[in-house]
Design a protein around this motif. Structure first.
Motif, PDB file in Angstrom:
ATOM      1  N   PHE A   8       3.571   2.545   3.506  1.00 13.90           N
ATOM      2  CA  PHE A   8       4.086   2.404   2.749  1.00 13.90           C
ATOM      3  C   PHE A   8       3.268   1.852   3.023  1.00 13.90           C
ATOM      4  O   PHE A   8       3.148   1.681   3.746  1.00 13.90           O
ATOM      5  CB  PHE A   8       5.103   1.973   2.958  1.00 13.90           C
ATOM      6  N   ILE A   9       2.379   2.911   1.701  1.00 13.92           N
ATOM      7  CA  ILE A   9       1.485   3.123   0.990  1.00 13.92           C
ATOM      8  C   ILE A   9       1.740   2.463   1.100  1.00 13.92           C
ATOM      9  O   ILE A   9       1.952   2.405   0.668  1.00 13.92           O
ATOM     10  CB  ILE A   9       1.338   4.018   0.089  1.00 13.92           C
ATOM     11  N   ALA A  32       2.530   4.110   2.019  1.00 10.01           N
ATOM     12  CA  ALA A  32       3.042   4.216   1.545  1.00 10.01           C
ATOM     13  C   ALA A  32       4.147   3.668   2.212  1.00 10.01           C
ATOM     14  O   ALA A  32       4.460   2.901   2.063  1.00 10.01           O
ATOM     15  CB  ALA A  32       2.950   4.244   0.331  1.00 10.01           C
ATOM     16  N   VAL A  33       5.167   3.733   4.273  1.00 12.78           N
ATOM     17  CA  VAL A  33       6.259   2.978   3.925  1.00 12.78           C
ATOM     18  C   VAL A  33       6.452   1.839   4.680  1.00 12.78           C
ATOM     19  O   VAL A  33       6.773   1.567   5.206  1.00 12.78           O
ATOM     20  CB  VAL A  33       7.447   3.598   3.971  1.00 12.78           C
ATOM     21  N   MET A  34       6.378   1.076   4.832  1.00 15.51           N
ATOM     22  CA  MET A  34       6.028  -0.226   4.869  1.00 15.51           C
ATOM     23  C   MET A  34       6.295  -1.009   6.092  1.00 15.51           C
ATOM     24  O   MET A  34       6.884  -1.770   6.118  1.00 15.51           O
ATOM     25  CB  MET A  34       6.693  -0.922   3.819  1.00 15.51           C
ATOM     26  N   GLY A  35       5.843  -1.374   6.970  1.00 18.38           N
ATOM     27  CA  GLY A  35       6.187  -2.391   7.930  1.00 18.38           C
ATOM     28  C   GLY A  35       5.832  -3.612   7.260  1.00 18.38           C
ATOM     29  O   GLY A  35       6.028  -4.695   7.698  1.00 18.38           O
ATOM     30  N   GLY A  36       5.227  -3.447   6.138  1.00 10.69           N
ATOM     31  CA  GLY A  36       4.827  -4.502   5.295  1.00 10.69           C
ATOM     32  C   GLY A  36       4.651  -3.947   3.939  1.00 10.69           C
ATOM     33  O   GLY A  36       5.435  -4.168   3.074  1.00 10.69           O
ATOM     34  N   CYS A  37       3.611  -3.182   3.702  1.00  8.02           N
ATOM     35  CA  CYS A  37       3.375  -2.575   2.419  1.00  8.02           C
ATOM     36  C   CYS A  37       2.795  -1.206   2.633  1.00  8.02           C
ATOM     37  O   CYS A  37       2.196  -0.962   3.612  1.00  8.02           O
ATOM     38  CB  CYS A  37       2.367  -3.361   1.636  1.00  8.02           C
ATOM     39  N   PRO A  38       2.954  -0.316   1.613  1.00  6.15           N
ATOM     40  CA  PRO A  38       2.443   1.006   1.828  1.00  6.15           C
ATOM     41  C   PRO A  38       0.958   1.004   1.936  1.00  6.15           C
ATOM     42  O   PRO A  38       0.294   0.352   1.207  1.00  6.15           O
ATOM     43  CB  PRO A  38       2.863   1.738   0.584  1.00  6.15           C
ATOM     44  N   GLY A 114       6.116   4.359  10.057  1.00  5.69           N
ATOM     45  CA  GLY A 114       4.921   4.799   9.363  1.00  5.69           C
ATOM     46  C   GLY A 114       5.053   4.804   7.863  1.00  5.69           C
ATOM     47  O   GLY A 114       4.280   5.435   7.151  1.00  5.69           O
ATOM     48  N   TRP A 115       6.047   4.114   7.368  1.00  7.55           N
ATOM     49  CA  TRP A 115       6.279   4.086   5.932  1.00  7.55           C
ATOM     50  C   TRP A 115       5.350   3.118   5.225  1.00  7.55           C
ATOM     51  O   TRP A 115       4.983   3.336   4.093  1.00  7.55           O
ATOM     52  CB  TRP A 115       7.722   3.664   5.633  1.00  7.55           C
ATOM     53  N   VAL A 116       5.037   2.012   5.885  1.00  4.96           N
ATOM     54  CA  VAL A 116       4.263   0.978   5.218  1.00  4.96           C
ATOM     55  C   VAL A 116       3.277   0.281   6.137  1.00  4.96           C
ATOM     56  O   VAL A 116       3.340   0.404   7.352  1.00  4.96           O
ATOM     57  CB  VAL A 116       5.185  -0.080   4.636  1.00  4.96           C
TER      58      VAL A 116
END
Length: 219
Positions: A8-9, A32-38, A114-116
């Motif tokens: 995230f992205i 794209a998902v986010m530990g912060g932003c994608p 692995g989302w962001v």
């Protein structure tokens, strides 16, 4: 909640334009998902609305949307975690230096999934910023959601239907195509015109909830 969403992205509290919002090299590899932003691929191809005043530019007789109607990166992360029933370590800390303490666990969780990811500078180095209060573009939302829900990335040419404003050569086209395999056109497309996706427009909260209502939960 995402990676690029997927890195995230999905700068300040308001986006200055679509290019700056999407400059992440990777919100995916969301939002794209986010530990912060994608971690989204660099996309200088999108021209977005000027949001310095927290409003959308339009014709004099158009209705100006309020900022509360748009999804922020923080909302995207929280929404995806809730939707997928993810239990996060309450003591986890993310790599984001601009995420408040009460939200660190959510971002750390989204990063681990692995989302962001956070923003990168021109040399590809992390800035430590994830922009939790930044708005999300529809193109970003498509990438983060595809990643978060574990959907196969579908080549734009194989989409069950297409949108007039989605060039198959753009970085986001395959993610829109992926969502098109599970969402009907009237849900995924613009509320004003279902023949359009409006990739550079801000993602409205209600539109995003409509996407999720028709999606399978991620794995």
């Amino acid at each position: 909640m995402f990676i690029y969403f997927i890195t995230f992205i999905f700068m300040g509290n308001s986006m200055r334009n679509a290019e700056s919002v999407l400059r992440l090299a990777t919100f995916l590899p969301i939002l794209a998902v986010m530990g912060g932003c994608p971690n989204l691929p660099d996309s200088g191809s999108l021209d977005g609305p000027d949001q310095d005043d927290g409003g959308a530019d339009g014709d004099d007789d158009s209705t100006v949307e309020t900022k509360e109607q748009w999804m922020t990166r923080q909302q995207l992360v929280e929404t995806l975690l809730d939707f997928n029933d993810v239990n996060c370590d309450p003591n986890a800390v993310s790599s984001c230096n601009d995420v408040p303490p009460e939200d660190q666990a959510d971002w750390a969780c989204a990063e681990e999934l692995g989302w962001v990811g956070g923003y990168s500078d021109a040399d590809g180095n992390s800035t430590g910023s994830c922009g939790p209060n930044d708005s999300v573009l529809r193109a970003e939302g498509a990438k983060v959601t595809t990643v978060a829900q574990g959907l196969p990335v579908v080549p734009a040419a194989e989409a069950p239907y297409t949108f007039d404003d989605v060039d198959p050569e753009t970085w986001y086209a395959d993610y829109v195509a992926s969502l098109a395999t599970v969402l009907p056109r009237e849900v995924l497309g613009s509320a004003e015109d279902s023949d359009l996706f409006e990739p550079a427009s801000l993602l409205r909260e209600q539109d995003y909830l409509d996407w999720l209502d028709n999606l399978p939960k991620g794995k």
